[in-house]
Design a protein around this motif. Structure first.
Motif, PDB file in Angstrom:
ATOM      1  N   ILE A 191      -2.260 -37.558 -60.136  1.00  0.00           N
ATOM      2  CA  ILE A 191      -2.343 -39.018 -60.115  1.00  0.00           C
ATOM      3  C   ILE A 191      -3.138 -39.427 -58.876  1.00  0.00           C
ATOM      4  N   THR A 192      -3.980 -40.424 -59.028  1.00  0.00           N
ATOM      5  CA  THR A 192      -4.794 -40.886 -57.904  1.00  0.00           C
ATOM      6  C   THR A 192      -4.358 -42.286 -57.491  1.00  0.00           C
ATOM      7  N   LEU A 193      -4.045 -42.438 -56.217  1.00  0.00           N
ATOM      8  CA  LEU A 193      -3.790 -43.761 -55.641  1.00  0.00           C
ATOM      9  C   LEU A 193      -5.076 -44.225 -54.981  1.00  0.00           C
ATOM     10  N   HIS A 194      -5.361 -45.525 -55.083  1.00  0.00           N
ATOM     11  CA  HIS A 194      -6.664 -45.983 -54.587  1.00  0.00           C
ATOM     12  C   HIS A 194      -6.672 -47.490 -54.406  1.00  0.00           C
ATOM     13  N   ASN A 195      -7.688 -47.956 -53.680  1.00  0.00           N
ATOM     14  CA  ASN A 195      -8.096 -49.362 -53.670  1.00  0.00           C
ATOM     15  C   ASN A 195      -9.594 -49.386 -53.418  1.00  0.00           C
ATOM     16  N   SER A 196     -10.139 -50.521 -53.052  1.00  0.00           N
ATOM     17  CA  SER A 196     -11.597 -50.643 -52.962  1.00  0.00           C
ATOM     18  C   SER A 196     -12.210 -49.788 -51.859  1.00  0.00           C
ATOM     19  N   GLY A 197     -11.416 -49.402 -50.843  1.00  0.00           N
ATOM     20  CA  GLY A 197     -11.995 -48.640 -49.733  1.00  0.00           C
ATOM     21  C   GLY A 197     -11.296 -47.329 -49.442  1.00  0.00           C
ATOM     22  N   TRP A 198     -10.426 -46.879 -50.366  1.00  0.00           N
ATOM     23  CA  TRP A 198      -9.647 -45.667 -50.085  1.00  0.00           C
ATOM     24  C   TRP A 198      -9.173 -45.060 -51.395  1.00  0.00           C
ATOM     25  N   ALA A 199      -9.053 -43.723 -51.422  1.00  0.00           N
ATOM     26  CA  ALA A 199      -8.511 -43.030 -52.598  1.00  0.00           C
ATOM     27  C   ALA A 199      -7.947 -41.686 -52.163  1.00  0.00           C
ATOM     28  N   GLN A 200      -6.863 -41.277 -52.827  1.00  0.00           N
ATOM     29  CA  GLN A 200      -6.249 -39.981 -52.527  1.00  0.00           C
ATOM     30  C   GLN A 200      -5.535 -39.483 -53.772  1.00  0.00           C
ATOM     31  N   GLU A 201      -5.755 -38.206 -54.101  1.00  0.00           N
ATOM     32  CA  GLU A 201      -5.120 -37.605 -55.275  1.00  0.00           C
ATOM     33  C   GLU A 201      -3.835 -36.883 -54.879  1.00  0.00           C
ATOM     34  N   TYR A 202      -2.819 -37.011 -55.711  1.00  0.00           N
ATOM     35  CA  TYR A 202      -1.533 -36.341 -55.498  1.00  0.00           C
ATOM     36  C   TYR A 202      -1.121 -35.660 -56.798  1.00  0.00           C
ATOM     37  N   THR A 203      -0.116 -34.796 -56.709  1.00  0.00           N
ATOM     38  CA  THR A 203       0.451 -34.144 -57.897  1.00  0.00           C
ATOM     39  C   THR A 203       1.962 -34.318 -57.870  1.00  0.00           C
ATOM     40  N   THR A 204       2.506 -34.771 -58.982  1.00  0.00           N
ATOM     41  CA  THR A 204       3.959 -34.947 -59.044  1.00  0.00           C
ATOM     42  C   THR A 204       4.656 -33.578 -59.053  1.00  0.00           C
ATOM     43  N   ASP A 205       5.876 -33.534 -58.499  1.00  0.00           N
ATOM     44  CA  ASP A 205       6.625 -32.280 -58.489  1.00  0.00           C
ATOM     45  C   ASP A 205       7.447 -32.138 -59.771  1.00  0.00           C
ATOM     46  N   ASP A 206       8.350 -31.173 -59.819  1.00  0.00           N
ATOM     47  CA  ASP A 206       9.147 -30.939 -61.026  1.00  0.00           C
ATOM     48  C   ASP A 206      10.044 -32.116 -61.377  1.00  0.00           C
ATOM     49  N   ASN A 207      10.286 -32.971 -60.401  1.00  0.00           N
ATOM     50  CA  ASN A 207      11.121 -34.163 -60.633  1.00  0.00           C
ATOM     51  C   ASN A 207      10.284 -35.420 -60.867  1.00  0.00           C
ATOM     52  N   GLY A 208       8.967 -35.224 -61.022  1.00  0.00           N
ATOM     53  CA  GLY A 208       8.092 -36.368 -61.257  1.00  0.00           C
ATOM     54  C   GLY A 208       7.903 -37.231 -60.024  1.00  0.00           C
TER      55      GLY A 208
END
Length: 272
Positions: A191-208
């Motif tokens: 899942i990627t969190l972002h706005n107009s000047g920033w973005a970062q990708e993360y991965t959910t764990d076994d508990n979501g």
């Protein structure tokens, strides 16, 4: 007679040379009397720790530049200045011996800029933030009868590249199994969190779940896309069908401090 004639011209020439040298000194030399001095003391303050009441003293060793125009010491001077450099001691103080005359002089005091990791107030998102410290020049009148105690105050600015950030704890869920009540955990999905000047990708764990550090006081969005074999009704029984779960620029929130947030992806759509 010949010897006397030779001596007289020599004496005359020596006199001319001596007269010429005296005139050069008188016309070009500038006398500035630095013999009389008074001691000026000062204190230097800066906001180094927002968990203390009041200001702190500037760091020990901070340079202080002091100067007096030569014209204050001799009206005939057209340029130049007396200058000295001193350092702040462990008690935030400095002292300097300043040349003066009967009419007094104008002493300029300039504190050297510096960087410092300023301690932030209790409850802040960051324990410390690097700050730039600058102080405006201070000009004081000094004379043989007046030696003021000077106070110098630093102002702070935050580097333009700095962005205040905050931690959020995110839970991602969706309707993955219609045989169960409520939503299920969306585990091991990017899942990627972002706005107009920033973005970062993360991965959910076994508990979501996952923890993210995002820009504070800014609107944060998310984008996620994946296929899943969803359990759906099949008459009186259930079967699995591929469903697409996709959200583009869904709203996460705007956070000033650490927060918990749940993202609901809904029931998805069947894959043709």
């Amino acid at each position: 007679m010949k010897k006397r004639m030779l001596i007289l011209p020599a004496l005359f020439l020596a006199g001319v040379l001596m007269t010429s040298c005296d005139k050069e000194v008188e016309s070009t030399a500038l006398t500035v009397n630095l013999a009389r001095t008074v001691t000026v003391k000062g204190y230097v303050y800066a906001e180094l720790n927002n968990r203390n009441a009041g200001l702190e003293f500037a760091p020990s060793g901070t340079l202080i530049y002091c100067s007096v125009p030569y014209s204050d010491l001799n009206p005939n001077a057209t340029g130049g200045k007396w200058a000295d450099t001193v350092r702040v001691d462990d008690n935030g103080q400095f002292s300097v011996n300043v040349p003066v005359d009967d009419n007094g002089v104008n002493l300029t005091i300039e504190a050297e800029p510096f960087e410092y990791n300023q301690i932030q107030a209790f409850g802040s998102n960051s324990n410390n933030i690097k700050k730039f410290y600058t102080a405006a020049p201070v000009v004081v009148a000094v004379s043989t009868t007046h030696a003021p105690v000077v106070e110098v105050f630093y102002a702070t600015t935050t580097p333009a590249s700095y962005v205040e950030k905050v931690k959020i704890n995110v839970k991602v869920e969706a309707e993955l199994n219609e045989s169960l009540t409520g939503n299920e955990k969306v585990a091991n999905q990017r899942i990627t969190l972002h706005n107009s000047g920033w973005a970062q990708e993360y991965t959910t764990d076994d508990n979501g779940e996952f923890t993210a550090v995002v820009p504070a006081n800014q609107n944060i969005f998310y984008t996620i896309s994946f296929e899943y074999a969803k359990t759906v009704p099949d008459g009186l029984a259930y079967k699995q069908e591929n469903y697409m779960y996709e959200v583009k620029s869904g709203y996460v929130g705007n956070f000033a401090s650490e927060s918990d947030v749940t993202l609901d992806l809904g029931g998805g759509v069947p894959v043709p």
